[in-house]
Design a protein around this motif. Structure first.
Motif, PDB file in Angstrom:
ATOM      1  N   HIS A  49       0.608  -1.168   0.115  1.00 28.97           N
ATOM      2  CA  HIS A  49       0.117  -0.047   0.574  1.00 28.97           C
ATOM      3  C   HIS A  49       1.097   1.559   0.039  1.00 28.97           C
ATOM      4  O   HIS A  49       1.737   1.273   0.287  1.00 28.97           O
ATOM      5  CB  HIS A  49      -1.101   0.407   1.394  1.00 28.97           C
ATOM      6  N   GLU A  50      -0.255   2.146  -0.330  1.00 27.85           N
ATOM      7  CA  GLU A  50       0.892   3.718  -0.481  1.00 27.85           C
ATOM      8  C   GLU A  50       0.429   4.433   0.643  1.00 27.85           C
ATOM      9  O   GLU A  50      -0.214   3.984   1.819  1.00 27.85           O
ATOM     10  CB  GLU A  50       0.619   3.884  -2.070  1.00 27.85           C
ATOM     11  N   SER A  51       1.276   5.420   1.063  1.00 29.15           N
ATOM     12  CA  SER A  51       0.667   6.190   2.054  1.00 29.15           C
ATOM     13  C   SER A  51      -0.888   6.926   1.710  1.00 29.15           C
ATOM     14  O   SER A  51      -1.103   7.638   3.010  1.00 29.15           O
ATOM     15  CB  SER A  51       1.764   7.753   2.372  1.00 29.15           C
ATOM     16  N   ASP A  52      -1.383   7.218   1.495  1.00 26.69           N
ATOM     17  CA  ASP A  52      -2.599   7.275   0.898  1.00 26.69           C
ATOM     18  C   ASP A  52      -3.851   6.413   0.577  1.00 26.69           C
ATOM     19  O   ASP A  52      -5.092   5.989   1.288  1.00 26.69           O
ATOM     20  CB  ASP A  52      -3.265   7.950  -0.343  1.00 26.69           C
ATOM     21  N   TYR A  53      -3.065   4.893   1.806  1.00 29.31           N
ATOM     22  CA  TYR A  53      -3.928   4.404   1.976  1.00 29.31           C
ATOM     23  C   TYR A  53      -5.486   4.648   2.297  1.00 29.31           C
ATOM     24  O   TYR A  53      -6.156   3.575   2.272  1.00 29.31           O
ATOM     25  CB  TYR A  53      -3.438   2.529   3.119  1.00 29.31           C
ATOM     26  N   GLU A  65      -3.166   1.503   8.958  1.00 32.09           N
ATOM     27  CA  GLU A  65      -2.899   1.186   7.782  1.00 32.09           C
ATOM     28  C   GLU A  65      -1.801   0.626   7.889  1.00 32.09           C
ATOM     29  O   GLU A  65      -1.402  -0.092   9.517  1.00 32.09           O
ATOM     30  CB  GLU A  65      -1.738   2.760   8.106  1.00 32.09           C
ATOM     31  N   ILE A  68       2.441  -0.118   4.170  1.00 35.08           N
ATOM     32  CA  ILE A  68       3.194   0.973   3.022  1.00 35.08           C
ATOM     33  C   ILE A  68       3.981   0.501   2.745  1.00 35.08           C
ATOM     34  O   ILE A  68       5.438   0.266   3.468  1.00 35.08           O
ATOM     35  CB  ILE A  68       3.215   1.880   4.003  1.00 35.08           C
ATOM     36  N   CYS A  69       4.550   0.347   1.542  1.00 35.10           N
ATOM     37  CA  CYS A  69       5.964   0.414   0.720  1.00 35.10           C
ATOM     38  C   CYS A  69       7.014   0.602   1.607  1.00 35.10           C
ATOM     39  O   CYS A  69       6.720   2.227   1.706  1.00 35.10           O
ATOM     40  CB  CYS A  69       5.687   0.738  -0.835  1.00 35.10           C
ATOM     41  N   SER A  71       8.325   0.579   4.713  1.00 35.47           N
ATOM     42  CA  SER A  71       7.667   0.387   5.827  1.00 35.47           C
ATOM     43  C   SER A  71       8.683  -1.077   6.120  1.00 35.47           C
ATOM     44  O   SER A  71       8.367  -1.574   5.501  1.00 35.47           O
ATOM     45  CB  SER A  71       7.063   0.606   6.353  1.00 35.47           C
ATOM     46  N   TRP A  74       5.611  -3.919   6.231  1.00 33.92           N
ATOM     47  CA  TRP A  74       5.810  -4.265   4.619  1.00 33.92           C
ATOM     48  C   TRP A  74       6.831  -5.080   4.130  1.00 33.92           C
ATOM     49  O   TRP A  74       6.660  -6.020   3.528  1.00 33.92           O
ATOM     50  CB  TRP A  74       6.247  -3.216   3.587  1.00 33.92           C
TER      51      TRP A  74
END
Length: 172
Positions: A49-53, A65, A68-69, A71, A74
């Motif tokens: 997922h990206e920060s806009d998840y 959350e 997150i790619c 992290s 992830w």
């Protein structure tokens, strides 16, 4: 014909991170052993997922959350990396069309004897990928190793195994 092991989303956030469970922690050693002893090709999937998840449909329905790619959550669990070479497929949703298409192409070129799925979560990403693969490769034997899977709850794990069995996916 080759055999393929698909290791679904064995990432820190699903084991003991943001969405971790004691059941997920309990299968890590089984998964490690399965990878070490598997005779065939290994493919890992990674929920990404990206920060806009939280603004996505999934994020609105599951407002936690995770994965997150880039992290730590992830990342694939460290005990499972470096054991064997394997392809890694990042997937933005439960089931991966990219994975199914890759397996379809491999089957056309080389033939696949059996595809085994293990990982997390049985009731979300394992079942989603098993059914997508079954749709692309209805004549290939697909097996889910229940001892190397965990669901969100023990009950939903069992329900997912029963649903897959009804769809002619072998449960071991």
């Amino acid at each position: 014909m080759k055999n393929i092991l698909v290791v679904v989303d064995m990432q820190n956030d699903f084991i003991d991170g943001a969405l971790g469970t004691k059941e997920a922690v309990s299968i890590v050693e089984n998964v490690k052993s399965k990878i070490e002893n598997f005779e065939g090709e290994i493919i890992f999937t990674r929920d990404t997922h990206e920060s806009d998840y939280l603004t996505t449909q999934e994020g609105r329905n599951l407002p936690v959350e995770h994965c997150i790619c880039g992290s730590f959550g992830w990342e694939i669990r460290s005990e499972l990396t470096g054991i064997r070479e394997g392809t890694v497929i990042d997937k933005p949703t439960f089931g991966s069309r990219v994975l199914a298409e890759l397996l379809y192409e491999k089957h056309k070129k080389e033939g696949i004897g059996e595809i085994t799925l293990i990982g997390l979560c049985t009731d979300i990403c394992v079942i989603s990928n098993a059914l997508v693969i079954k749709a692309f490769l209805p004549e290939v034997k697909i097996t889910v190793d229940a001892s190397c899977c965990a669901g969100v709850t023990p009950e939903s794990h069992q329900n997912a195994l029963a649903a897959m069995k009804m769809c002619q996916i072998n449960i071991a």
